[in-house]
Motif scaffolding. Structure first.
Motif, PDB file in Angstrom:
ATOM      1  N   GLU A 103       0.826  -1.206   0.000  1.00  0.00           N
ATOM      2  CA  GLU A 103       0.000   0.000   0.000  1.00  0.00           C
ATOM      3  C   GLU A 103       0.863   1.260   0.000  1.00  0.00           C
ATOM      4  OE1 GLU A 103      -4.435  -0.704   1.717  1.00  0.00           O
ATOM      5  OE2 GLU A 103      -2.893  -0.237   3.197  1.00  0.00           O
ATOM      6  N   THR A 205      -6.338  -6.433   4.359  1.00  0.00           N
ATOM      7  CA  THR A 205      -6.364  -6.332   2.904  1.00  0.00           C
ATOM      8  C   THR A 205      -5.306  -5.371   2.369  1.00  0.00           C
ATOM      9  OG1 THR A 205      -8.105  -4.649   3.029  1.00  0.00           O
ATOM     10  CG2 THR A 205      -8.789  -6.937   2.750  1.00  0.00           C
ATOM     11  N   LEU A 211      -5.541  -9.681   0.951  1.00  0.00           N
ATOM     12  CA  LEU A 211      -6.478  -9.215  -0.075  1.00  0.00           C
ATOM     13  C   LEU A 211      -6.881 -10.352  -1.005  1.00  0.00           C
ATOM     14  CD1 LEU A 211      -8.071  -7.059  -1.510  1.00  0.00           C
ATOM     15  CD2 LEU A 211      -5.965  -6.281  -2.622  1.00  0.00           C
ATOM     16  N   GLU A 390     -11.459  -2.737  -5.616  1.00  0.00           N
ATOM     17  CA  GLU A 390     -11.660  -1.587  -4.727  1.00  0.00           C
ATOM     18  C   GLU A 390     -12.960  -1.721  -3.946  1.00  0.00           C
ATOM     19  OE1 GLU A 390     -11.555   3.321  -4.915  1.00  0.00           O
ATOM     20  OE2 GLU A 390     -11.818   2.159  -6.761  1.00  0.00           O
ATOM     21  N   GLN A 393     -12.429  -4.267  -1.198  1.00  0.00           N
ATOM     22  CA  GLN A 393     -11.664  -3.692  -0.091  1.00  0.00           C
ATOM     23  C   GLN A 393     -12.550  -2.813   0.781  1.00  0.00           C
ATOM     24  OE1 GLN A 393      -8.187  -2.148  -2.472  1.00  0.00           O
ATOM     25  NE2 GLN A 393      -7.056  -2.981  -0.736  1.00  0.00           N
ATOM     26  N   TRP A 396     -15.213  -4.958   2.617  1.00  0.00           N
ATOM     27  CA  TRP A 396     -14.602  -5.801   3.652  1.00  0.00           C
ATOM     28  C   TRP A 396     -14.752  -5.183   5.033  1.00  0.00           C
ATOM     29  CZ3 TRP A 396      -9.985  -4.908   6.597  1.00  0.00           C
ATOM     30  CH2 TRP A 396      -9.572  -6.009   7.363  1.00  0.00           C
TER      31      TRP A 396
END
Length: 582
Positions: A103, A205, A211, A390, A393, A396
């Motif tokens: 990230e 994630t 992820l 996306e 994510q 989640w």
């Protein structure tokens, strides 16, 4: 008549010349304005002129690598550098590596990164970088400020692969029915529901294995193996399935490299199973004595960590451009990584080579045993489109196991030194920013000479988040250090306010040593032992060199959490890392 015609002709020519001049000026002004808009946009994005950069003939390339692959790629870079290759102009080809979580790698790649190439553990991160790069410079209504054809990275090259599996101790796997039957996410969920002592984990994630595992859960919930869409991912039946699986996760956290470190340090009882790349199973069995890990390939299908390497196309306004020599070094390193010799090396440490001529069942192959199965996975899931990833994510946060967290913070007089209290306010706010689940609750307790409950546990809706930010901004430093009493208060409150469906945790930070509590460390330990069924995890942070490391480490161990040491420069990053566990 002729003179009249000539006068008209001259007038026409003059007017035409003036028109041409005006058009040229408009083009120049438009270009200048466009450049000004571009530069202004970059300044608003924090993209000022690069400080330093590199020489225009340099052939040195720095590669940002995901932590799990960092040590392996660093060794391969050393081998490459030892060959002492040079470019046509005599510049030495050198490859350096730095470990960066994916990230952060994506974030830094958007502007003036301290590296020229990236090696995330999955193409998912390249897709996200591509998507964010285009979105960041969109002028609206589909118009882009990026020159046509300019991407942030060149065509990536994959140099290794490893499927995502559920790593389990052999005895645990056999208890689930391995290897006679295929085991899936539903089996893990049912085992953890039936047996409260069963502990399994997948990373947040923000890490590839976490992820990819989450995407696999959404695929399983939707009953698909290809073409996961936003509609399928957000269908109620899918969300219910994922929520049921996620409800049994003991905690989230960092990548499998950290999990392996804790397994080595804390032993067999740390976790029963965890999500990881297949390579982790092989590497553990190669280096660790005792019970083996085995790889469970989810029956519903899984995805692969495909380990791409890509050169960033630097050189936008305010950036030092990639040199021709750096491109030569990058290509030479790509050729090196994909050579038969290096592919064999990658195989030897547990990665599947991209060179299909390198056999998995060859002599000495780590795939020759039964802890992993070279014929698996039988079902490979398709990586969804970037917009679907996306959505997953984001969704989640509504399906993951909820969290009840008390932030316990030292506000004694020593926290006034070097503006530690100011740095702590920034770090706490960053921590809260990372917690985005609608069902998550956070409270704030401070300790100095006495203990103060600044904010009780409350959901982080708009009002709750604002109230917590306000309480954080009001923190000030004075008095002594009643550390144990602060943790005692948080523990007491979680016994009442916490619940078995959530991860209940305390994150405590101090820069000094206990000197004012009524309770003792031994009394806290006895209480934790008496309440073992409550599963309240304690994370401890020693801020600066004066904090009592032994004391803080003991408190983390008795609470089944982690101890970390922070400095003035990394306290914010450390709080962000700890937030991934929730």
């Amino acid at each position: 008549m002729s003179n009249q015609f000539n006068d008209k002709q001259r007038t026409t020519l003059i007017i035409g010349a003036i028109g041409i001049v005006v058009v040229c000026m408009c083009v120049i002004l438009t270009a200048w304005a466009g450049q000004s808009v571009w530069n202004s946009l970059r300044e608003r994005q924090g993209m000022t002129t690069s400080q330093g950069g590199w020489d225009s003939t340099t052939a040195e390339v720095t590669v940002a690598v995901s932590p799990g692959m960092a040590s392996t790629l660093a060794k391969l870079a050393e081998q490459f550098n030892a060959q002492a290759r040079k470019t046509p102009d005599g510049s030495p080809m050198l490859v350096r590596t730095i470990s960066v979580v994916p990230e952060k790698m994506v974030e830094q790649s958007l502007a003036n990164p301290p590296f020229q190439a990236i090696a995330p553990d999955s193409s998912l991160w390249l897709n996200q970088l591509d998507q964010r790069w285009v979105a960041q410079y969109s002028a609206g209504e589909g118009e882009s400020l990026i020159p046509i054809g300019n991407r942030r990275f060149g065509d990536p090259v994959r140099y290794a692969a490893s499927p995502v599996v559920i790593a389990a101790w052999e005895s645990v796997a056999r208890g689930l029915g391995w290897p006679e039957r295929n085991i899936g996410w539903k089996d893990i969920q049912q085992k953890a529901t039936a047996d409260p002592t069963f502990k399994w984990n997948h990373p947040s994630t923000g890490h590839a294995s976490g992820l990819l595992a989450t995407l696999a859960e959404f695929y399983a919930g939707a009953g698909l193996t290809r073409g996961l869409t936003e509609e399928a991912a957000t269908a109620q039946t899918t969300l219910d399935y994922v929520r049921a699986v996620e409800a049994t996760v003991r905690f989230y956290g960092e990548g499998e490299d950290v999990i392996v470190q804790r397994l080595a340090a804390e032993g067999r009882n740390f976790l029963d199973a965890f999500v990881a790349q297949e390579q982790v199973v092989i590497a553990w069995n190669q280096t660790q004595p005792g019970e083996r890990l085995v790889a469970i390939y989810p029956a519903e299908g899984t995805l692969w960590a495909d380990h791409p390497l890509a050169l960033l196309e630097l050189g936008m306004p305010g950036e030092t451009p990639i040199t021709d020599n750096q491109r030569r070094t990058y290509q030479a390193f790509v050729d090196y990584l994909t050579s038969a010799e290096v592919q064999q090396q990658l195989l030897s440490v547990g990665y599947r080579p991209v060179d299909l001529d390198v056999r998995l069942d060859g002599t000495g192959s780590p795939f020759s045993g039964d802890a992993v199965d070279r014929r698996q996975p039988q079902t490979t899931l398709q990586i969804p489109a970037a917009n679907v990833v996306e959505v997953v994510q984001n969704v989640w946060w509504y399906t993951k196991r909820p969290t009840n967290i008390y932030l316990v913070v030292d506000t004694s007089g020593s926290m006034d030194e070097n503006d530690k209290i100011g740095l702590t306010r920034v770090a706490l706010r960053s921590f809260v920013d990372q917690i985005r689940g609608a069902r998550d609750q956070v409270g704030l307790i401070t300790f100095a000479t006495n203990v103060h409950v600044e904010r009780p546990l409350q959901a982080l809706d708009e009002a709750g988040r604002t109230a917590l930010y306000t309480a954080i901004e009001r923190l000030s430093a004075s008095g002594n250090t009643a550390l144990i009493d602060g943790v005692w208060e948080a523990y007491s409150r979680l016994l009442v306010e916490g619940n078995a469906e959530a991860i209940n945790a305390i994150v405590v930070m101090t820069d000094g040593q206990e000197n004012s509590s009524r309770q003792s460390l031994s009394a806290l330990q006895r209480r934790i032992q008496q309440e073992q069924g409550k599963q309240i995890v304690i994370f401890t942070i020693a801020f600066g060199k004066d904090a009592d490391e032994k004391f803080m480490r003991s408190m983390a161990e008795m609470g089944g959490g982690q101890y970390r040491r922070a400095t003035e420069t990394d306290i914010e990053d450390l709080y962000k890392i700890i937030s991934t566990y929730f």
